[in-house]
Design an enzyme around this catalytic site. Structure first.
Site, PDB file in Angstrom:
ATOM      1  N   ASP A 174      -2.921   6.742   9.239  1.00  0.00           N
ATOM      2  CA  ASP A 174      -2.328   6.439   7.934  1.00  0.00           C
ATOM      3  C   ASP A 174      -0.957   7.124   7.858  1.00  0.00           C
ATOM      4  OD1 ASP A 174      -3.647   5.548   4.924  1.00  0.00           O
ATOM      5  OD2 ASP A 174      -1.766   6.694   4.942  1.00  0.00           O
TER       6      ASP A 174
ATOM      7  N   GLN B 132      -7.374  -0.440  -4.265  1.00  0.00           N
ATOM      8  CA  GLN B 132      -6.851  -1.015  -3.018  1.00  0.00           C
ATOM      9  C   GLN B 132      -5.422  -1.504  -3.229  1.00  0.00           C
ATOM     10  OE1 GLN B 132      -9.222  -4.250  -1.427  1.00  0.00           O
ATOM     11  NE2 GLN B 132      -7.883  -4.517   0.351  1.00  0.00           N
TER      12      GLN B 132
ATOM     13  N   HIS C 140      -9.369  -2.438   5.039  1.00  0.00           N
ATOM     14  CA  HIS C 140      -9.170  -1.241   5.862  1.00  0.00           C
ATOM     15  C   HIS C 140     -10.201  -0.196   5.483  1.00  0.00           C
ATOM     16  CE1 HIS C 140      -6.423  -1.275   2.431  1.00  0.00           C
ATOM     17  NE2 HIS C 140      -6.575   0.033   2.345  1.00  0.00           N
ATOM     18  N   LEU C 141     -10.775   0.396   6.504  1.00  0.00           N
ATOM     19  CA  LEU C 141     -11.733   1.484   6.330  1.00  0.00           C
ATOM     20  C   LEU C 141     -10.984   2.789   6.571  1.00  0.00           C
ATOM     21  CD1 LEU C 141     -14.635   2.555   5.974  1.00  0.00           C
ATOM     22  CD2 LEU C 141     -14.993   2.160   8.425  1.00  0.00           C
ATOM     23  N   HIS C 142     -10.952   3.644   5.542  1.00  0.00           N
ATOM     24  CA  HIS C 142     -10.322   4.961   5.698  1.00  0.00           C
ATOM     25  C   HIS C 142     -11.312   5.908   6.383  1.00  0.00           C
ATOM     26  CE1 HIS C 142      -6.915   4.501   2.682  1.00  0.00           C
ATOM     27  NE2 HIS C 142      -7.718   3.547   2.247  1.00  0.00           N
TER      28      HIS C 142
HETATM   29  P1  AMP Z   1      -5.518   1.572  -0.085  1.00  0.00           P
HETATM   30  O1  AMP Z   1      -5.041   2.275  -1.331  1.00  0.00           O
HETATM   31  O2  AMP Z   1      -6.979   1.798   0.184  1.00  0.00           O
HETATM   32  O3  AMP Z   1      -5.101   0.116  -0.066  1.00  0.00           O
HETATM   33  O4  AMP Z   1      -4.779   2.301   1.113  1.00  0.00           O
HETATM   34  C1  AMP Z   1      -3.660   1.800   1.764  1.00  0.00           C
HETATM   35  C2  AMP Z   1      -3.260   2.831   2.783  1.00  0.00           C
HETATM   36  O5  AMP Z   1      -2.386   2.232   3.717  1.00  0.00           O
HETATM   37  C3  AMP Z   1      -2.516   4.032   2.180  1.00  0.00           C
HETATM   38  O6  AMP Z   1      -3.241   5.222   2.482  1.00  0.00           O
HETATM   39  C4  AMP Z   1      -1.147   3.991   2.867  1.00  0.00           C
HETATM   40  O7  AMP Z   1      -0.653   5.276   3.149  1.00  0.00           O
HETATM   41  C5  AMP Z   1      -1.449   3.186   4.127  1.00  0.00           C
HETATM   42  N1  AMP Z   1      -0.332   2.472   4.708  1.00  0.00           N
HETATM   43  C6  AMP Z   1       0.441   1.546   4.090  1.00  0.00           C
HETATM   44  N2  AMP Z   1       1.363   1.046   4.949  1.00  0.00           N
HETATM   45  C7  AMP Z   1       1.146   1.671   6.137  1.00  0.00           C
HETATM   46  C8  AMP Z   1       1.764   1.592   7.425  1.00  0.00           C
HETATM   47  N3  AMP Z   1       2.801   0.771   7.669  1.00  0.00           N
HETATM   48  N4  AMP Z   1       1.292   2.398   8.405  1.00  0.00           N
HETATM   49  C9  AMP Z   1       0.252   3.225   8.176  1.00  0.00           C
HETATM   50  N5  AMP Z   1      -0.374   3.344   6.999  1.00  0.00           N
HETATM   51  C10 AMP Z   1       0.064   2.582   5.989  1.00  0.00           C
END
Ligand code: AMP
Ligand code: ZN
Length: 117
Positions: free
Chosen positions: A30, A94, A100-102
């Site tokens: 991330d 989201q 995406h799985l964190h």
């Molecule tokens: P969510 O809030 O669950 O949709 O999380 C989206 C995640 O994607 C966030 O933690 C961002 O930091 C991450 N993110 C967004 N763009 C990128 C990218 N280009 N590379 C890596 N992580 C990203």
């Protein structure tokens, strides 16, 4: 999906720090980590959110979780515990509309819950 940032990461059109890749999933760091370990595991097939999964996507869904488990083992954080998190839709927090799985670990983890406005 042409305008999906995670599809662009899959196609290597934008850079990412890739941890693992196979025919079904890709895992990368991330870019705004909230813990010492913060990795996103995504399906190679564009599916906007968990609520859009079809019956035929069971293999993909399983592979996401198994990959999270294996990466946690490889990074030696399994014994301390970690978090696997799917946010689903805007109300679930989201922001990127590609599943995406964190995988979050290496710190004591608490959940912040706020009412949907
Ligand atoms: P969510 O809030 O669950 O949709 O999380 C989206 C995640 O994607 C966030 O933690 C961002 O930091 C991450 N993110 C967004 N763009 C990128 C990218 N280009 N590379 C890596 N992580 C990203
Ligand atoms: Zn996508």
């Amino acid at each position: 999906m042409d305008d999906c940032i995670f599809c662009k990461i899959i196609k290597k059109e934008i850079p990412s720090d890739i941890i693992y890749e196979d025919e079904y999933v890709l895992a990368f760091k991330d870019r705004n980590p909230i813990a010492p370990v913060h990795i996103l595991i995504i399906p190679k097939k564009h599916i906007a959110m968990i609520s859009d999964l079809d019956e035929g996507d069971e293999k993909i869904a399983g592979r996401l979780i198994m990959t999270g488990k294996k990466i946690a083992q490889n990074l030696a954080i399994s014994h301390k515990g970690y978090k696997l998190l799917f946010r689903v839709g805007k109300g679930g927090g989201q922001e990127v509309m590609h599943i995406h799985l964190h995988l979050i670990g290496g710190a004591r983890l608490y959940e912040e819950i706020r009412p949907i406005s």
